[in-house]
Design a protein around this motif. Structure first.
Motif, mmCIF file in Angstrom:
data_model
loop_
_atom_site.group_PDB
_atom_site.id
_atom_site.type_symbol
_atom_site.label_atom_id
_atom_site.label_comp_id
_atom_site.label_asym_id
_atom_site.label_seq_id
_atom_site.Cartn_x
_atom_site.Cartn_y
_atom_site.Cartn_z
ATOM 1 N N LYS A 272 -3.907 -9.144 10.815
ATOM 2 C CA LYS A 272 -4.617 -8.973 9.547
ATOM 3 C C LYS A 272 -5.433 -7.684 9.558
ATOM 4 O O LYS A 272 -5.476 -6.950 8.559
ATOM 5 C CB LYS A 272 -5.531 -10.178 9.304
ATOM 6 C CG LYS A 272 -6.156 -10.214 7.921
ATOM 7 C CD LYS A 272 -5.118 -10.375 6.849
ATOM 8 C CE LYS A 272 -5.762 -10.517 5.464
ATOM 9 N NZ LYS A 272 -4.754 -10.658 4.396
ATOM 10 N N GLN A 273 -6.083 -7.414 10.699
ATOM 11 C CA GLN A 273 -6.850 -6.174 10.802
ATOM 12 C C GLN A 273 -5.939 -4.964 10.686
ATOM 13 O O GLN A 273 -6.289 -3.963 10.054
ATOM 14 C CB GLN A 273 -7.610 -6.152 12.137
ATOM 15 C CG GLN A 273 -8.753 -7.156 12.215
ATOM 16 C CD GLN A 273 -9.398 -7.181 13.579
ATOM 17 O OE1 GLN A 273 -8.841 -6.678 14.553
ATOM 18 N NE2 GLN A 273 -10.581 -7.796 13.664
ATOM 19 N N ALA A 274 -4.752 -5.048 11.339
ATOM 20 C CA ALA A 274 -3.807 -3.934 11.223
ATOM 21 C C ALA A 274 -3.338 -3.765 9.785
ATOM 22 O O ALA A 274 -3.183 -2.633 9.291
ATOM 23 C CB ALA A 274 -2.616 -4.183 12.150
ATOM 24 N N GLU A 275 -3.137 -4.903 9.077
ATOM 25 C CA GLU A 275 -2.723 -4.832 7.671
ATOM 26 C C GLU A 275 -3.801 -4.183 6.812
ATOM 27 O O GLU A 275 -3.515 -3.317 5.974
ATOM 28 C CB GLU A 275 -2.416 -6.243 7.176
ATOM 29 C CG GLU A 275 -1.984 -6.302 5.717
ATOM 30 C CD GLU A 275 -1.745 -7.721 5.250
ATOM 31 O OE1 GLU A 275 -1.583 -7.917 4.031
ATOM 32 O OE2 GLU A 275 -1.717 -8.634 6.102
ATOM 33 N N VAL B 284 -6.099 0.561 3.972
ATOM 34 C CA VAL B 284 -7.134 1.591 3.845
ATOM 35 C C VAL B 284 -6.548 2.976 4.083
ATOM 36 O O VAL B 284 -6.907 3.958 3.427
ATOM 37 C CB VAL B 284 -8.289 1.300 4.827
ATOM 38 C CG1 VAL B 284 -9.277 2.461 4.857
ATOM 39 C CG2 VAL B 284 -9.001 0.017 4.435
ATOM 40 N N GLU B 285 -5.597 3.058 5.046
ATOM 41 C CA GLU B 285 -5.015 4.359 5.379
ATOM 42 C C GLU B 285 -4.112 4.882 4.268
ATOM 43 O O GLU B 285 -3.997 6.100 4.084
ATOM 44 C CB GLU B 285 -4.217 4.243 6.686
ATOM 45 C CG GLU B 285 -5.070 3.977 7.916
ATOM 46 C CD GLU B 285 -5.966 5.141 8.255
ATOM 47 O OE1 GLU B 285 -5.517 6.290 8.085
ATOM 48 O OE2 GLU B 285 -7.114 4.907 8.682
ATOM 49 N N THR B 286 -3.461 3.985 3.546
ATOM 50 C CA THR B 286 -2.482 4.414 2.544
ATOM 51 C C THR B 286 -2.985 4.332 1.116
ATOM 52 O O THR B 286 -2.274 4.756 0.203
ATOM 53 C CB THR B 286 -1.226 3.540 2.673
ATOM 54 O OG1 THR B 286 -1.570 2.164 2.491
ATOM 55 C CG2 THR B 286 -0.579 3.725 4.038
ATOM 56 N N THR C 65 -9.592 10.497 1.605
ATOM 57 C CA THR C 65 -10.834 11.266 1.430
ATOM 58 C C THR C 65 -10.580 12.745 1.681
ATOM 59 O O THR C 65 -11.029 13.616 0.914
ATOM 60 C CB THR C 65 -11.909 10.735 2.380
ATOM 61 O OG1 THR C 65 -12.073 9.327 2.189
ATOM 62 C CG2 THR C 65 -13.237 11.420 2.134
ATOM 63 N N SER C 66 -9.855 13.056 2.784
ATOM 64 C CA SER C 66 -9.545 14.462 3.079
ATOM 65 C C SER C 66 -8.634 15.048 2.010
ATOM 66 O O SER C 66 -8.787 16.219 1.627
ATOM 67 C CB SER C 66 -8.894 14.564 4.457
ATOM 68 O OG SER C 66 -9.763 14.089 5.465
#
Length: 726
Positions: free
Chosen positions: A350-353, A358-360, A381-382
């Motif tokens: 779940k944390q990886a999901e 958040v990353e995508t 953000t970048s």
């Protein structure tokens, strides 16, 4: 018969306990003896001190008695008459004093002196060399005592017509005084002292004086007291130490005997306890050993004896039962362990999901701490702001904001942590952000407060709304075009309808006239709606200019209430101004402020019951004026308060008069107050009414534009609204 082979418990108890018991008993006896002897000595010292003080008081009383006798002689009329004349008749006075005597002190020399102390007459033949020593303030003395080691002199003043003429005195030896004082009333040895020196005693002083100095304190206990009335005179009390401490002689032997008796009783108790406890404990040890050797976990101990031993056996049986239960449930523990591992793996997935989301995600997500430092940021953000991730982490988030938010950001966070009052936190807001290259662009910011490791943190979600702003601008241009194109035919339509209903083109049947009036009313509502839409678009486009000048809010409200009186009668409400201020001068556009007030008053009238009151209040608060419009109508539900300033929003109500309007009045009013650097706030309770209010800075008469600017800036900081963000 007792099996002593199992009684190893008894010698162990005695060896370990007996020395400790002896030491404890000795300690208790020593402490008791020390406390009792200390209290006894304090009591002896106190009693000696009381006896010495009593003896001094007795001496003072008896000497005062001698003084009273002499004072009677000094006040004799014959003596006073003789002393008042210029020439003393010594023959008469000698005859008077010749037969006098001091009864308490036989053999005392009694006589008369002049003011200088020279002896004039006495009851003895011998003359006193040097006379009698009198003090300088003798006239104020009732009696005066002169002391020496051999003689004592008491003198009292002789007064005539209030003046000192001389004195009547008595002189006697110290032995005679001691006999008179009778110091032998106590079982202690009491002696008379002058300036600390012993002069006389009722007892033979030889025994005291013969005591060697090095053993004096071991033989005698002394206590001395001095007279407060007769300086130098005192008493000293002597008591034999052996007599005083005779009561303590047998105390140590009694304490030792008591400690020894207690020790014997303790030993007997220990032996009895060892015999009574040791046997069941030895049996319990044998039972436990047999269970261990047989490795039979289902076997229970059966031990009799005292309750504590039986409870120990029960505890052992319970422990064995728990052990059996633990062994039986070992497989269940393994299953639970496997389930826990599965749950942990699911949590990691779940944390990886979440991390992948958040990353995508397309929006920028930033986490900052209470100091405003960026703790983490996602790749978006970048991409949106142009900063590499390594430059973002550890930097202050204010670098992503243009002025004035950049310099005020840390203060916003500090105010939230101190007061808990949120301006942006927990709500979405449109602002501007700054890219690495300095370019500013519109964003939608949503900030929420979280707690990480017990410390406050904030999560900000940033969305680039540049494209949305372009669409909004195109929408506004389209609405402005349509509104302009609609207003021209609507104006012609309403003009034509007005001519027809007025009868200028001929009479119209009543039914047709009613339909025409309805059409005219709806056409006017359409024109008002188009006008409101155009005002909103102008405010949002920033093309509305304000004529900022000093405005008296009190006069503005009074004038507006007069104009709105007929409107209030239409809805059955009364408008009233309540303020103690005679003037409230601020900086603003009077026409626009009037428009805001009219919108607030019309809304209050629409949502108030017939016959109710609508109040307008003006209050002064710390350099600001607060204008509030309060009604006592139906109120606004809590869930609807956040939307009352949105466009085309009207509350759901059964009241037909409340449904009249375009739903743009509050939106227009809020935009106008934004241009004034303020904001409209609302407080409401269902069934009790609503209050709409805003704050404007007080205007100080000055030619310095900086002061006016500082007032406006202060208001902006207070309201949290910036000019141009409407």
């Amino acid at each position: 018969m007792v099996n002593f082979s199992r009684m190893r418990f008894l010698p162990g108890v005695l060896v370990k306990t007996l020395p400790l018991a002896v030491a404890f008993m000795a300690l208790v006896a020593g402490i008791a003896y020390w406390n009792i002897s200390g209290v006894f000595k304090q009591e002896l010292a106190y009693r000696l001190e009381r006896e010495s003080v009593f003896a001094v008081n007795e001496v003072e009383t008896r000497i005062a008695g001698l003084g009273a006798i002499l004072r009677t002689m000094a006040r004799n009329a014959f003596v006073a008459e003789e002393m008042s004349g210029g020439q003393l008749n010594e023959v008469h006075m000698q005859a008077f004093f010749k037969g006098l005597s001091l009864v308490p002190v036989p053999g005392a020399l009694v006589g008369l002196t002049d003011v200088s102390g020279r002896v004039l007459v006495s009851n003895g033949r011998a003359r006193i060399r040097g006379g009698v020593e009198l003090p300088a303030d003798f006239g104020a003395e009732v009696s005066h005592l002169t002391l020496s080691q051999e003689k004592m002199t008491i003198a009292v003043p002789v007064l005539s017509d209030g003046e000192l003429r001389g004195s009547v005195f008595a002189r006697f030896g110290t032995d005679a005084l001691v006999n008179y004082l009778n110091l032998s009333y106590s079982n202690k040895i009491i002696v008379l002292t002058i300036n600390g020196l012993i002069i006389a005693s009722d007892f033979d002083m030889a025994e005291i004086l013969k005591t060697p100095a090095n053993s004096f304190k071991e033989t005698w206990i002394t206590q001395e007291a001095s007279s407060a009335l007769y300086p130098g005179l005192g008493v000293r009390v002597f008591a034999r130490r052996a007599d005083l401490f005779a009561a303590l002689k047998g105390l140590d032997r009694t304490l030792i005997a008591s400690a020894f008796a207690n020790l014997v009783i303790l030993m007997a108790g220990l032996v009895l306890a060892a015999l009574l406890v040791g046997r069941p404990l030895a049996h319990l040890a044998d039972e436990v050993r047999s269970v261990r050797e047989a490795e039979d976990l289902s076997r229970n101990l059966t031990v009799g004896g005292y309750l504590e031993v039986a409870r120990l056996a029960e505890a052992f049986n319970a422990m064995m039962a728990n052990l059996r239960s633990t062994l039986v449930s070992h497989e269940q523990l393994e299953r639970e362990n496997r389930y826990r591992q599965q749950v942990e793996q699911s949590l990691r997935d779940k944390q990886a999901e979440n991390a992948a989301i958040v990353e995508t995600v397309h929006d920028a997500i930033i986490v900052i701490d209470k100091h405003g430092e960026i703790r983490s940021a996602n790749p978006a953000t970048s991409r949106i702001l142009g900063y590499p991730n390594e430059e973002l982490v550890g930097a202050n988030v204010s670098m992503l904001m243009p002025e004035p938010h950049r310099s005020r950001h840390d203060q916003y966070v500090h105010n939230f942590l101190e007061t808990g009052e949120a301006k942006i936190i927990g709500t979405g807001r449109e602002l501007e952000a700054s890219r690495q290259n300095g370019q500013t662009f519109p964003i939608e910011l949503y900030v929420s407060a979280i707690s990480l490791k017990g410390e406050p943190h904030f999560v900000g979600v940033i969305r680039d709304i540049t494209e949305r702003r372009k669409v909004d601008r195109m929408q506004r241009e389209f609405i402005a075009l349509v509104s302009h194109e609609l207003r021209t035919p609507l104006t012609s339509l309403t003009g034509s309808l007005r001519l027809i209903t007025s009868g200028h083109v001929g009479e119209v049947p009543e039914k047709v006239a009613g339909l025409l009036r309805l059409a005219q009313s709806n056409a006017m509502r359409l024109i008002d709606l188009v006008n409101d839409i155009m005002v909103v678009e102008k405010l949002q486009a920033g093309v509305v200019t304000l004529k900022m000048e000093p405005v008296d809010l009190v006069g503005l409200v009074q004038s507006t209430l007069e104009d709105m009186a007929q409107f209030g009668e239409k809805f059955g409400v009364t408008f009233e101004l309540k303020t103690r201020l005679k003037s409230a001068v601020t900086i603003g556009d009077g026409r626009r402020l009037t428009q805001v007030l009219i919108n607030l008053l019309s809304n209050a009238a629409k949502f108030s019951e017939t016959g109710s009151l609508v109040e307008v209040r003006i209050e002064k608060r710390d350099g600001f004026f607060r204008l509030a419009v309060q009604d006592y109508g139906i109120g606004i539900p809590k869930e609807a308060i956040d939307n009352v300033f949105s466009k085309f929003v009207q509350l759901d109500t059964a009241d037909s008069k409340a449904g009249q309007g375009s739903g743009l009045g509050l939106s227009i009013s809020q935009a106008i107050m934004d241009l004034h650097g303020s904001t409209i706030e609302v407080e409401s309770q269902v069934g009790a009414g609503s209050t709409f209010y805003f704050d404007l800075a007080e205007f100080q008469k000055t030619e310095n534009a900086v002061e006016l600017s500082s007032l406006t800036g202060s208001l902006l900081e207070k309201s949290g609204t910036q000019i141009g963000n409407a």
